[in-house]
Design a protein around this motif. Structure first.
Motif, mmCIF file in Angstrom:
data_model
loop_
_atom_site.group_PDB
_atom_site.id
_atom_site.type_symbol
_atom_site.label_atom_id
_atom_site.label_comp_id
_atom_site.label_asym_id
_atom_site.label_seq_id
_atom_site.Cartn_x
_atom_site.Cartn_y
_atom_site.Cartn_z
ATOM 1 N N SER A 157 0.832 -1.200 0.000
ATOM 2 C CA SER A 157 0.000 0.000 0.000
ATOM 3 C C SER A 157 0.873 1.258 0.000
ATOM 4 O O SER A 157 2.025 1.235 0.419
ATOM 5 C CB SER A 157 -0.908 0.016 1.236
ATOM 6 O OG SER A 157 -0.137 0.250 2.404
ATOM 7 N N ILE A 158 0.292 2.337 -0.462
ATOM 8 C CA ILE A 158 1.016 3.608 -0.489
ATOM 9 C C ILE A 158 1.394 4.024 0.922
ATOM 10 O O ILE A 158 2.502 4.516 1.154
ATOM 11 C CB ILE A 158 0.172 4.692 -1.195
ATOM 12 C CG1 ILE A 158 0.065 4.353 -2.683
ATOM 13 C CG2 ILE A 158 0.776 6.072 -0.991
ATOM 14 C CD1 ILE A 158 -0.813 5.263 -3.482
ATOM 15 N N LYS A 159 0.506 3.796 1.864
ATOM 16 C CA LYS A 159 0.797 4.151 3.255
ATOM 17 C C LYS A 159 2.015 3.377 3.767
ATOM 18 O O LYS A 159 2.902 3.949 4.399
ATOM 19 C CB LYS A 159 -0.409 3.878 4.141
ATOM 20 C CG LYS A 159 -0.194 4.271 5.580
ATOM 21 C CD LYS A 159 -1.441 4.022 6.428
ATOM 22 C CE LYS A 159 -1.176 4.436 7.862
ATOM 23 N NZ LYS A 159 -2.365 4.239 8.691
ATOM 24 N N ALA A 160 2.063 2.084 3.486
ATOM 25 C CA ALA A 160 3.189 1.260 3.932
ATOM 26 C C ALA A 160 4.496 1.716 3.286
ATOM 27 O O ALA A 160 5.539 1.777 3.938
ATOM 28 C CB ALA A 160 2.929 -0.206 3.615
ATOM 29 N N VAL A 161 4.440 2.058 2.011
ATOM 30 C CA VAL A 161 5.632 2.551 1.308
ATOM 31 C C VAL A 161 6.087 3.871 1.915
ATOM 32 O O VAL A 161 7.274 4.063 2.195
ATOM 33 C CB VAL A 161 5.365 2.711 -0.205
ATOM 34 C CG1 VAL A 161 6.505 3.448 -0.885
ATOM 35 C CG2 VAL A 161 5.145 1.352 -0.850
ATOM 36 N N ALA A 162 5.147 4.774 2.134
ATOM 37 C CA ALA A 162 5.489 6.077 2.704
ATOM 38 C C ALA A 162 6.173 5.932 4.059
ATOM 39 O O ALA A 162 7.221 6.537 4.308
ATOM 40 C CB ALA A 162 4.229 6.937 2.834
ATOM 41 N N LEU A 163 5.607 5.117 4.916
ATOM 42 C CA LEU A 163 6.176 4.932 6.251
ATOM 43 C C LEU A 163 7.532 4.242 6.205
ATOM 44 O O LEU A 163 8.454 4.613 6.932
ATOM 45 C CB LEU A 163 5.204 4.167 7.140
ATOM 46 C CG LEU A 163 3.896 4.889 7.465
ATOM 47 C CD1 LEU A 163 2.972 3.983 8.271
ATOM 48 C CD2 LEU A 163 4.149 6.194 8.201
ATOM 49 N N SER A 164 7.687 3.255 5.338
ATOM 50 C CA SER A 164 8.961 2.533 5.280
ATOM 51 C C SER A 164 10.066 3.358 4.609
ATOM 52 O O SER A 164 11.238 3.049 4.793
ATOM 53 C CB SER A 164 8.804 1.192 4.570
ATOM 54 O OG SER A 164 8.489 1.387 3.217
ATOM 55 N N CYS A 165 9.700 4.415 3.900
ATOM 56 C CA CYS A 165 10.706 5.269 3.261
ATOM 57 C C CYS A 165 11.014 6.522 4.077
ATOM 58 O O CYS A 165 11.744 7.402 3.622
ATOM 59 C CB CYS A 165 10.239 5.673 1.858
ATOM 60 S SG CYS A 165 10.202 4.275 0.736
ATOM 61 N N GLY A 166 10.460 6.595 5.269
ATOM 62 C CA GLY A 166 10.808 7.692 6.163
ATOM 63 C C GLY A 166 9.874 8.880 6.161
ATOM 64 O O GLY A 166 10.165 9.900 6.775
ATOM 65 N N PHE A 167 8.761 8.781 5.454
ATOM 66 C CA PHE A 167 7.788 9.868 5.485
ATOM 67 C C PHE A 167 6.902 9.686 6.693
ATOM 68 O O PHE A 167 6.611 8.562 7.102
ATOM 69 C CB PHE A 167 6.954 9.871 4.200
ATOM 70 C CG PHE A 167 7.758 10.194 2.979
ATOM 71 C CD1 PHE A 167 7.957 11.511 2.578
ATOM 72 C CD2 PHE A 167 8.334 9.193 2.212
ATOM 73 C CE1 PHE A 167 8.713 11.814 1.445
ATOM 74 C CE2 PHE A 167 9.091 9.466 1.090
ATOM 75 C CZ PHE A 167 9.279 10.785 0.713
ATOM 76 N N SER A 168 6.480 10.782 7.310
ATOM 77 C CA SER A 168 5.706 10.675 8.551
ATOM 78 C C SER A 168 4.298 10.120 8.319
ATOM 79 O O SER A 168 3.708 9.512 9.203
ATOM 80 C CB SER A 168 5.640 12.030 9.254
ATOM 81 O OG SER A 168 5.107 13.015 8.401
ATOM 82 N N ASN A 169 3.749 10.314 7.117
ATOM 83 C CA ASN A 169 2.458 9.742 6.765
ATOM 84 C C ASN A 169 2.294 9.784 5.250
ATOM 85 O O ASN A 169 3.119 10.360 4.541
ATOM 86 C CB ASN A 169 1.304 10.475 7.480
ATOM 87 C CG ASN A 169 1.282 11.944 7.178
ATOM 88 O OD1 ASN A 169 1.294 12.344 6.010
ATOM 89 N ND2 ASN A 169 1.247 12.781 8.204
ATOM 90 N N SER A 170 1.217 9.189 4.758
ATOM 91 C CA SER A 170 1.042 9.128 3.307
ATOM 92 C C SER A 170 0.709 10.493 2.710
ATOM 93 O O SER A 170 0.968 10.726 1.525
ATOM 94 C CB SER A 170 -0.024 8.111 2.933
ATOM 95 O OG SER A 170 -1.251 8.422 3.565
ATOM 96 N N ALA A 171 0.180 11.417 3.497
ATOM 97 C CA ALA A 171 -0.130 12.749 2.986
ATOM 98 C C ALA A 171 1.150 13.531 2.648
ATOM 99 O O ALA A 171 1.194 14.237 1.656
ATOM 100 C CB ALA A 171 -0.959 13.520 4.006
ATOM 101 N N THR A 172 2.181 13.392 3.487
ATOM 102 C CA THR A 172 3.432 14.100 3.193
ATOM 103 C C THR A 172 4.205 13.427 2.077
ATOM 104 O O THR A 172 5.036 14.034 1.428
ATOM 105 C CB THR A 172 4.353 14.183 4.433
ATOM 106 O OG1 THR A 172 4.628 12.872 4.900
ATOM 107 C CG2 THR A 172 3.723 15.010 5.532
ATOM 108 N N PHE A 173 3.904 12.154 1.835
ATOM 109 C CA PHE A 173 4.522 11.414 0.753
ATOM 110 C C PHE A 173 3.996 11.922 -0.561
ATOM 111 O O PHE A 173 4.666 12.198 -1.479
ATOM 112 C CB PHE A 173 4.256 9.926 0.924
ATOM 113 C CG PHE A 173 4.696 9.061 -0.206
ATOM 114 C CD1 PHE A 173 6.019 9.060 -0.625
ATOM 115 C CD2 PHE A 173 3.806 8.229 -0.859
ATOM 116 C CE1 PHE A 173 6.431 8.239 -1.665
ATOM 117 C CE2 PHE A 173 4.217 7.401 -1.885
ATOM 118 C CZ PHE A 173 5.518 7.403 -2.303
#
Length: 101
Positions: free
Chosen positions: A85-101
């Motif tokens: 999921s986009i949320k999982a990718v965002a979090l695993s790449c160091g973004f604080s949440n999917s919105a900032t990603f």
């Protein structure tokens, strides 16, 4: 600048980039906070200011631009290669949440 000097500079740039990439990739995967202070300590750099100067000197960029590009490249690879999921990718790449990603 003679050929030998040019090769030494290129070799230094490549070595610097290799060390930076390896440390950042490991840090992102481990979930570390990717601050300049963290990187300076991880590389045993004499001080943060020298590391900032070397980023400009060897990579012709700033740390914040470099880390953003690394995170986005990693995220792009994950999205293309994995069913995540986009949320999982965002979090695993160091973004604080999917919105900032």
């Amino acid at each position: 600048m003679n050929d030998l000097t040019k090769r030494a500079v290129i070799s230094s740039c490549e070595y610097f980039k290799e060390c930076i990439d390896q440390t950042i990739d490991t840090g992102i995967k481990a979930g570390n906070k990717m601050s300049m202070n963290w990187l300076s300590e991880a590389l045993n750099y004499p001080n943060r200011k020298k590391l900032e100067r070397d980023f400009k000197r060897y990579l012709n960029t700033t740390y914040s631009d470099y880390i953003a590009k690394k995170r986005l490249t990693l995220a792009c690879n994950m999205l293309c290669e994995e069913k995540v999921s986009i949320k999982a990718v965002a979090l695993s790449c160091g973004f604080s949440n999917s919105a900032t990603f």
